[in-house]
Design a protein around this motif. Structure first.
Motif, mmCIF file in Angstrom:
data_model
loop_
_atom_site.group_PDB
_atom_site.id
_atom_site.type_symbol
_atom_site.label_atom_id
_atom_site.label_comp_id
_atom_site.label_asym_id
_atom_site.label_seq_id
_atom_site.Cartn_x
_atom_site.Cartn_y
_atom_site.Cartn_z
ATOM 1 N N THR A 1 0.845 -1.186 0.000
ATOM 2 C CA THR A 1 0.000 0.000 0.000
ATOM 3 C C THR A 1 0.883 1.239 0.000
ATOM 4 O O THR A 1 2.111 1.161 0.155
ATOM 5 C CB THR A 1 -0.905 0.041 1.233
ATOM 6 O OG1 THR A 1 -0.070 0.118 2.408
ATOM 7 C CG2 THR A 1 -1.791 -1.206 1.328
ATOM 8 N N LEU B 1 -5.549 7.672 0.864
ATOM 9 C CA LEU B 1 -4.940 6.656 -0.001
ATOM 10 C C LEU B 1 -3.932 5.781 0.724
ATOM 11 O O LEU B 1 -3.393 4.843 0.127
ATOM 12 C CB LEU B 1 -4.254 7.332 -1.198
ATOM 13 C CG LEU B 1 -5.166 8.142 -2.126
ATOM 14 C CD1 LEU B 1 -4.351 8.787 -3.240
ATOM 15 C CD2 LEU B 1 -6.265 7.259 -2.717
ATOM 16 N N THR C 1 -5.454 2.284 0.788
ATOM 17 C CA THR C 1 -6.263 1.917 -0.375
ATOM 18 C C THR C 1 -5.595 0.773 -1.135
ATOM 19 O O THR C 1 -4.385 0.790 -1.361
ATOM 20 C CB THR C 1 -6.454 3.126 -1.308
ATOM 21 O OG1 THR C 1 -7.181 4.142 -0.606
ATOM 22 C CG2 THR C 1 -7.204 2.744 -2.560
ATOM 23 N N ARG C 2 -6.386 -0.200 -1.524
ATOM 24 C CA ARG C 2 -5.844 -1.369 -2.230
ATOM 25 C C ARG C 2 -6.411 -1.510 -3.643
ATOM 26 O O ARG C 2 -5.749 -2.060 -4.524
ATOM 27 C CB ARG C 2 -6.166 -2.650 -1.432
ATOM 28 C CG ARG C 2 -5.710 -2.606 0.023
ATOM 29 C CD ARG C 2 -6.079 -3.883 0.762
ATOM 30 N NE ARG C 2 -5.312 -5.021 0.306
ATOM 31 C CZ ARG C 2 -4.097 -5.343 0.775
ATOM 32 N NH1 ARG C 2 -3.528 -4.606 1.707
ATOM 33 N NH2 ARG C 2 -3.456 -6.391 0.305
ATOM 34 N N ASP D 1 -13.790 -3.812 -6.032
ATOM 35 C CA ASP D 1 -13.329 -4.407 -4.784
ATOM 36 C C ASP D 1 -12.525 -5.672 -5.074
ATOM 37 O O ASP D 1 -12.970 -6.559 -5.809
ATOM 38 C CB ASP D 1 -14.529 -4.766 -3.899
ATOM 39 C CG ASP D 1 -15.231 -3.532 -3.353
ATOM 40 O OD1 ASP D 1 -14.633 -2.440 -3.414
ATOM 41 O OD2 ASP D 1 -16.377 -3.665 -2.872
ATOM 42 N N TRP E 1 -4.443 -0.654 -6.827
ATOM 43 C CA TRP E 1 -3.768 0.500 -6.217
ATOM 44 C C TRP E 1 -2.549 0.055 -5.412
ATOM 45 O O TRP E 1 -1.874 0.877 -4.801
ATOM 46 C CB TRP E 1 -4.727 1.311 -5.339
ATOM 47 C CG TRP E 1 -4.307 2.747 -5.239
ATOM 48 C CD1 TRP E 1 -3.681 3.346 -4.190
ATOM 49 C CD2 TRP E 1 -4.465 3.769 -6.226
ATOM 50 N NE1 TRP E 1 -3.429 4.672 -4.457
ATOM 51 C CE2 TRP E 1 -3.901 4.956 -5.706
ATOM 52 C CE3 TRP E 1 -5.013 3.795 -7.514
ATOM 53 C CZ2 TRP E 1 -3.880 6.158 -6.421
ATOM 54 C CZ3 TRP E 1 -5.002 4.993 -8.216
ATOM 55 C CH2 TRP E 1 -4.449 6.147 -7.673
ATOM 56 N N ASN F 1 -5.594 12.556 -4.394
ATOM 57 C CA ASN F 1 -6.818 11.761 -4.506
ATOM 58 C C ASN F 1 -7.443 11.884 -5.890
ATOM 59 O O ASN F 1 -8.149 10.981 -6.341
ATOM 60 C CB ASN F 1 -7.827 12.215 -3.449
ATOM 61 C CG ASN F 1 -7.374 11.918 -2.036
ATOM 62 O OD1 ASN F 1 -7.381 10.768 -1.600
ATOM 63 N ND2 ASN F 1 -6.973 12.950 -1.309
ATOM 64 N N ARG G 1 -6.777 8.905 -8.469
ATOM 65 C CA ARG G 1 -7.640 7.718 -8.411
ATOM 66 C C ARG G 1 -9.027 8.038 -8.959
ATOM 67 O O ARG G 1 -9.597 7.261 -9.742
ATOM 68 C CB ARG G 1 -7.732 7.200 -6.971
ATOM 69 C CG ARG G 1 -8.518 5.906 -6.816
ATOM 70 C CD ARG G 1 -8.386 5.347 -5.408
ATOM 71 N NE ARG G 1 -9.092 4.075 -5.270
ATOM 72 C CZ ARG G 1 -10.376 3.966 -4.916
ATOM 73 N NH1 ARG G 1 -11.093 5.048 -4.685
ATOM 74 N NH2 ARG G 1 -10.937 2.778 -4.814
#
Length: 363
Positions: A24, A201, A204-205, A210, A215, A253, A256
């Motif tokens: 991450t 972030l 965040t994966r 999902d 990421w 951000n 993304r």
């Protein structure tokens, strides 16, 4: 891995980060800080809760155990003391890496960057310097936590300081090389760098769905660092679809959000170039001009405020360069970031980016 390979392997407990799988953003910064401490014996990491606790978000977890309390330590809950310590440490020949726990907490101490750290070399004609890399957890989009003390999107005061380097890593594979660049710039040139880390972030994966893990990113082994070097003031470009119809310029951000919006636009047959600025000062002007000229349509996605935000600088750079294509901005509202769902009325959304792109393409 070089002469320090054995020490590095021991410091990472026999499992260096390049063998740990995709990381991450927070994990990548943690590994880069460890490597930085190994490469720079004069480096010290300090701030509120960075040592024993390992930081509010775990970014400095384990550093105190690896390097001891003389090089990684907690400070008073006072930002003026944190930066003041950094000023003195830099003058004494150290490489200080102080942490400001939240961007909003910086504002009561920011004059130590403007009036002291960034001016030392200038006013002493190079006789003295205050090298420093200030890590700041900041920006917005934290779910279920915040208000304007913990979700702060104001960086205007930093961008106004001559000579201050401002880095905003969005992706794990950018964070480590960008941090190494800042540390080297401070150590060699005496630069004062602000390393602004997007809190939302950190852990965040996923990017599109999902569980996709898009990421996350691997950590480069030392032998590959030179090849993956990220110079100050150079952007990163992502091509989505044909990448010929629209250029989105963004950071933090917004990267993304813009990549997600670009994927939706690709389903409509629109090809997008997403430009991650990565550096807010100095802005990557050459990259901005080049990528904007390719499509002739530019959407600036700025998560800071419309007035005094980063987007103003991007638009000004385009005008100064004689850009004659279409341009449009999607930016945060001129407001503090409120708590809860009300934040959505203030911050840039994926839907706003998509709609802004459609409006631009319809011209």
């Amino acid at each position: 891995g070089g002469p320090g390979a054995a020490a590095r392997n021991e410091m990472f407990g026999g499992k260096p980060p390049e063998l740990a799988g995709p990381l991450t953003l927070a994990q990548s910064i943690n590994a880069a800080l460890t490597d930085g401490m190994l490469d720079h014996p004069e480096m010290a990491v300090f701030g509120e809760d960075v040592a024993v606790k390992g930081g509010v978000y775990g970014v400095t977890k384990g550093l105190r155990d690896r390097f001891g309390p003389a090089r990684v330590f907690d400070t008073l809950l006072d930002e003026t003391s944190v930066l003041g310590l950094g000023l003195g440490a830099g003058l004494a020949g150290m490489l200080p890496v102080p942490e400001i726990q939240y961007l909003a907490y910086l504002h009561n101490a920011e004059d130590q960057l403007r009036g002291e750290a960034a001016t030392m070399q200038f006013f002493s004609q190079g006789a003295y310097r205050n090298p420093m890399v200030v890590r700041v957890a900041g920006l917005a989009y934290q779910e279920g936590f915040g208000g304007h003390f913990h979700n702060d999107n104001s960086v205007a005061v930093l961008r106004d300081v001559p000579g201050l380097v401002i880095a905003v890593p969005a992706r794990p594979d950018d964070a480590a090389p960008m941090l190494r660049t800042c540390l080297a710039s401070a150590a060699v040139d005496g630069s004062v760098c602000v390393f602004l880390e997007p809190i939302a972030l950190y852990h965040t994966r996923d990017l599109y769905a999902d569980g996709d893990g898009e990421w996350l990113a691997g950590y480069a082994e030392p032998g590959a660092w030179a090849g993956g070097h990220v110079p100050i003031g150079r952007a990163r470009v992502y091509g989505v679809g044909s990448a010929e119809d629209l250029t989105i310029i963004t950071f933090g951000n917004g990267v993304r959000l813009s990549l997600r919006a670009a994927a939706a636009l690709a389903d409509e047959g629109v090809g997008t170039r997403v430009v991650d600025l990565r550096w807010l000062a100095p802005l990557p002007v050459a990259d901005i001009i080049r990528e904007s000229s390719v499509t002739g349509r530019v959407l600036v996605v700025d998560e800071t405020r419309r007035s005094g935000g980063v987007g103003e600088g991007v638009i000004a750079a385009l005008v100064d360069a004689g850009y004659v294509g279409a341009a449009r901005r999607v930016a945060g509202v001129d407001s503090f970031v409120p708590l809860g769902p009300a934040a959505r009325q203030v911050l840039v959304s994926e839907e706003a980016i998509t709609q802004g792109a459609r409006t631009l393409l319809a011209r």
